[in-house]
Design an enzyme around this catalytic site. Structure first.
Site, mmCIF file in Angstrom:
data_model
loop_
_atom_site.group_PDB
_atom_site.id
_atom_site.type_symbol
_atom_site.label_atom_id
_atom_site.label_comp_id
_atom_site.label_asym_id
_atom_site.label_seq_id
_atom_site.Cartn_x
_atom_site.Cartn_y
_atom_site.Cartn_z
ATOM 1 C CB CYS A 386 2.445 -18.493 4.007
ATOM 2 S SG CYS A 386 4.062 -19.261 4.046
ATOM 3 C CG HIS A 515 1.971 -18.373 -0.585
ATOM 4 N ND1 HIS A 515 1.693 -17.206 0.079
ATOM 5 C CD2 HIS A 515 3.173 -18.790 -0.122
ATOM 6 C CE1 HIS A 515 2.679 -16.916 0.905
ATOM 7 N NE2 HIS A 515 3.594 -17.858 0.803
ATOM 8 C CD GLU A 517 -1.263 -16.223 -1.792
ATOM 9 O OE1 GLU A 517 -1.888 -17.149 -1.239
ATOM 10 O OE2 GLU A 517 -0.196 -15.754 -1.336
HETATM 11 N N1 GLN Z 1 8.308 -16.152 7.209
HETATM 12 C C1 GLN Z 1 7.597 -17.368 7.167
HETATM 13 C C2 GLN Z 1 8.482 -18.526 6.725
HETATM 14 O O1 GLN Z 1 9.505 -18.315 6.148
HETATM 15 C C3 GLN Z 1 6.381 -17.270 6.280
HETATM 16 C C4 GLN Z 1 6.699 -17.071 4.849
HETATM 17 C C5 GLN Z 1 5.525 -16.635 4.013
HETATM 18 O O2 GLN Z 1 4.542 -16.136 4.547
HETATM 19 N N2 GLN Z 1 5.626 -16.781 2.720
HETATM 20 O O3 GLN Z 1 8.142 -19.668 6.943
#
Ligand code: GLN
EC number: 6.3.4.2
Length: 542
Positions: A386, A515, A517
Site C-alpha cells: 500500500c 494489503h 498480508e
Molecule cells: N496513506 C495511503 C493512502 O491512504 C496509504 C494507506 C495504507 O498504506 N493503507 O492511500
C-alpha cells in the site's frame, strides 16, 4: 441448533483472549463443526478505522470492507475462512443501531432504556452472526476485562442468553496466574477475584483457561476448582508459547474440546488437528534463517516496541517462511533514522529482504523513500504494501524518471507533481470531513499482466485482494514509469486503478496497492509473500 461460547478475560488485559478464542474455535472446527466467532469491542468508536495504530494496533479489514479488530484476523488465520461485518460488534455500533431504531419509531412509543434494549440488540446481533454463518458454534469474545465498567452490558447479554437457552450457552474465563519473582510460586488469588467479578454479573464460568508463564500444575488446578466452583478438569493450563499456533494443541492436551462437547452433551468426532500439528512441528524445528527488515513508524511507544500495528504483515512473513522451512527473523527499522544519515542505510545490506508496510501521513516517508532507493539500487528484495507501493513510485519518479518534486497529494496538497494522487470520490469525502469507513475498503478485483512476477505468483488471470487507502498511482505518469521499467502488473478492471507494480531487471521489487498480508493464512501462505521470501532466500545465498 447453535451453541454459544462466551469468552471473557480476567485479571489483566492482554492475556491472549483473542488467540484463546481462535484456538477454541479451531479445536471445534477440527472436530467437524461449522464454527463462527463474534468479537465485541467495548469502545464507542463505531469501528477501528478511526483509531491510531499506536493506540489500537493493526486495523484488520475483511472482504466486505469492515475495519475491525486484529482478533478478527486471528479468527481468519486460525479457521482459514473469511469473516465479515456480522462478526464484529462495538459499543458504537450497538448504540448507533438502537438510536436509529428509536428514530424510526421501531420501539412503538416505548421508553428505550440502556437495560434491556442495549443487551437485546447485542443478543440479536450474535444470533444474526450464527444464522449468517450457519454455525454449529459461535464463539463470542467479550473485549476488556471482567470488572471493567465498559463491558458490563455485554456480559449482561451473555447472562440473558444463558437464561433463555441454558443448554446452548457456556462461559469461558481466560485469567492470568502470576508467578512473582520473589515468591517463585504461582498465585491463584487474582483468578479467584476475577471469578467473583464474573459471579457478580450473574455468570458462573464453565471453564477457566489459566494463562501463565508456566504450566499450571494439579495442586493449583485443584485450588481454583475449590474456590471457583469448577471441576479441576475444567481448568485448562495455558503456558506462554513461542508461536500462537501451538495454543490449540496445548488446549487439547488438557482435552478442552472434549470438555466442551461433554458439557453440551454432544458427540466427539474422530477428526483431529493433523495438518495443524504438522505446521507446529515445522515452526518448532530448527531451520535456516531468513532475515526480513520492516521499515515503519508505528512501533515505538516510550521504552517499548509495539509490534501489534503490523500484526498481519508479521504473520504473513512467518507463514511464507515456514512454507519454505525457514525461520523468519524480523527486525523493526524506524524509518526516521534513514532521513538524514546515509550511513545508516548500509545496515539494510544485512537483510535478505525489506518491507515497507502501510501507513498514513508524511512522518517517516522520506526515510522510507531513501530505504527503498537503497533496495532498488543494491538489488535487495523489496516488497511495498500500500503506502510501500506509493513510496516506491515516488522514489522511482524522482530518481529514475527525473521528476525531482514527485510526491503524493497526501503529503503536499498543492503539488503539481502528484505521482500519487487522491481518488476523485475521496476528495469530496475529505472536504466534508467524512472520515469514518470512507476509504477504498475491502475486496476489489485485480487483473494480472501475463508474464509478470505477480501473474506467475498467483498462477491466475484475475484475483481479488483487500484494500484500505484513499490515494492511488496517478495514471498520467504510468507511461513514463513503464518506459523506465517500473511495470504495472496488476490493474483494477472496473476503475483502471493500478494495483500491482514491479521493476524489471531486479530480483524482486514489487509493490501492491492492496494489503496482501490480510489474506495470508498459516496453512495457505500468500502467493506474493512466497515470491518475496523465495527472492530473499536467494539473496541470502549470494
Ligand atoms: N496513506 C495511503 C493512502 O491512504 C496509504 C494507506 C495504507 O498504506 N493503507 O492511500
Amino acid at each position: 441448533m447453535t451453541r454459544f461460547i462466551f469468552v471473557a478475560g480476567g485479571v489483566i488485559s492482554g492475556v491472549g483472549k483473542g488467540v484463546a478464542t481462535a484456538s477454541i474455535a479451531k479445536i471445534l472446527q477440527s472436530k467437524g463443526f461449522r464454527v463462527s466467532a463474534v468479537k465485541i469491542d467495548p469502545y464507542v468508536n463505531v469501528d477501528a478505522g478511526t483509531l491510531n495504530p499506536l493506540e489500537h494496533g493493526e486495523v484488520f479489514v475483511t472482504n466486505d470492507g469492515t475495519e475491525c479488530d486484529q482478533d478478527i484476523g486471528n479468527y481468519e488465520r486460525f479457521l482459514d475462512r473469511d469473516f465479515s461485518s456480522v462478526n464484529y460488534i462495538t459499543t458504537g455500533r450497538i448504540y448507533q443501531a438502537v438510536i436509529q431504531r428509536e428514530r424510526n419509531l421501531e420501539y412503538n412509543g416505548k421508553t428505550v432504556e440502556v437495560v434491556l434494549h442495549i443487551p437485546l440488540e447485542v443478543i440479536s446481533r450474535i444470533k444474526k452472526a450464527a444464522e449468517h454463518d450457519k454455525a454449529d458454534f459461535v464463539l463470542v469474545e467479550v473485549g476488556g476485562t471482567v470488572g471493567d465498567y465498559q463491558n458490563v452490558l455485554f456480559l449482561e447479554a451473555g447472562r440473558m442468553m444463558k437464561r433463555e437457552m441454558p443448554d446452548q450457552v457456556m462461559f469461558v474465563l481466560v485469567t492470568y496466574l502470576p508467578v512473582p519473582g520473589k515468591l517463585g510460586e504461582m498465585k491463584t488469588k487474582p483468578t479467584q477475584h476475577a471469578v467473583r467479578w464474573l459471579n457478580s454479573a450473574g455468570i458462573q464460568p464453565d471453564i477457566i483457561i489459566a494463562r501463565s508463564e508456566f504450566v499450571v500444575d494439579e495442586p493449583r488446578k485443584q485450588k481454583i476448582s475449590d474456590f471457583c466452583n469448577v471441576d479441576a478438569s475444567d481448568v485448562i493450563s495455558a503456558p506462554d508459547v513461542d508461536a500462537i499456533y501451538e495454543i490449540p494443541l496445548n488446549f487439547e492436551q488438557d482435552e478442552l474440546g472434549k470438555r466442551i462437547l461433554e458439557k453440551f452433551k454432544m458427540k466427539e468426532d474422530s477428526r483431529d488437528l493433523k495438518e495443524w500439528r504438522k505446521l507446529v512441528e515445522i515452526i518448532k524445528s530448527p531451520k535456516e534463517k531468513v532475515r526480513i527488515g520492516i521499515v515503519g513508524k508505528y512501533f515505538e511507544i516510550g521504552d517499548f516496541t509495539l509490534m501489534d500495528s503490523y500484526l498481519s504483515v508479521i504473520e504473513a512473513v512467518k507463514h511464507a517462511s515456514w512454507a519454505y522451512q525457514r525461520d523468519p527473523e524480523i527486525t523493526w527499522l524506524s524509518a526516521e533514522k534513514y532521513e538524514s544519515e546515509d550511513k545508516s542505510l548500509e545496515e539494510l545490506r544485512e537483510f535478505d529482504g525489506i518491507i515497507v508496510p502501510g501507513g498514513f501521513g508524511s512522518r517517516g516517508t522520506e526515510g522510507k523513500i531513501n530505504a527503498i532507493r537503497f533496495c532498488r539500487e543494491q538489488k535487495i528484495p523489496y516488497f511495498g504494501l500500500c503506502l510501500g507501493l506509493q513510496l516506491a513510485v515516488i522514489e522511482f519518479s524522482r530518481n529514475v524518471c527525473g521528476l525531482k518534486d514527485a510526491t503524493s497529494r497526501e503529503f503536499a496538497k498543492h503539488t503539481n507533481a502528484a505521482v500519487i494522487d487522491i481518488m476523485p470520490d475521496q476528495k469530496t469525502l475529505l472536504e466534508e470531513k467524512k472520515y469514518g469507513a470512507s476509504m477504498r475498503l475491502g475486496a476489489y478485483a485485480c487483473k494480472l499482466t501475463p508474464g509478470t512476477i505477480a501473474a506467475s505468483a498467483y498462477g491466475a488471470n484475475e484475483i481479488s485482494e483487500r484494500h484500505r487507502h484513499r490515494y492511488e498511482v496517478n495514471n498520467e505518469y504510468r507511461t513514463l514509469l513503464e518506459e523506465k521499467g517500473f511495470m504495472v502488473s496488476g490493474l483494477n478492471p472496473e476503475r483502471n486503478l493500478v494495483e500491482i507494480m514491479e521493476l524489471s531487471g531486479h530480483p524482486f521489487f514489487l509493490g501492491t496497492q492492496f494489503h496482501p498480508e490480510l489474506k495470508s493464512r498459516p496453512l495457505h501462505p500468500h502467493a506474493l509473500f512466497m515470491k518475496f521470501i523465495a527472492a530473499s532466500m536467494k539473496k541470502r545465498q549470494l
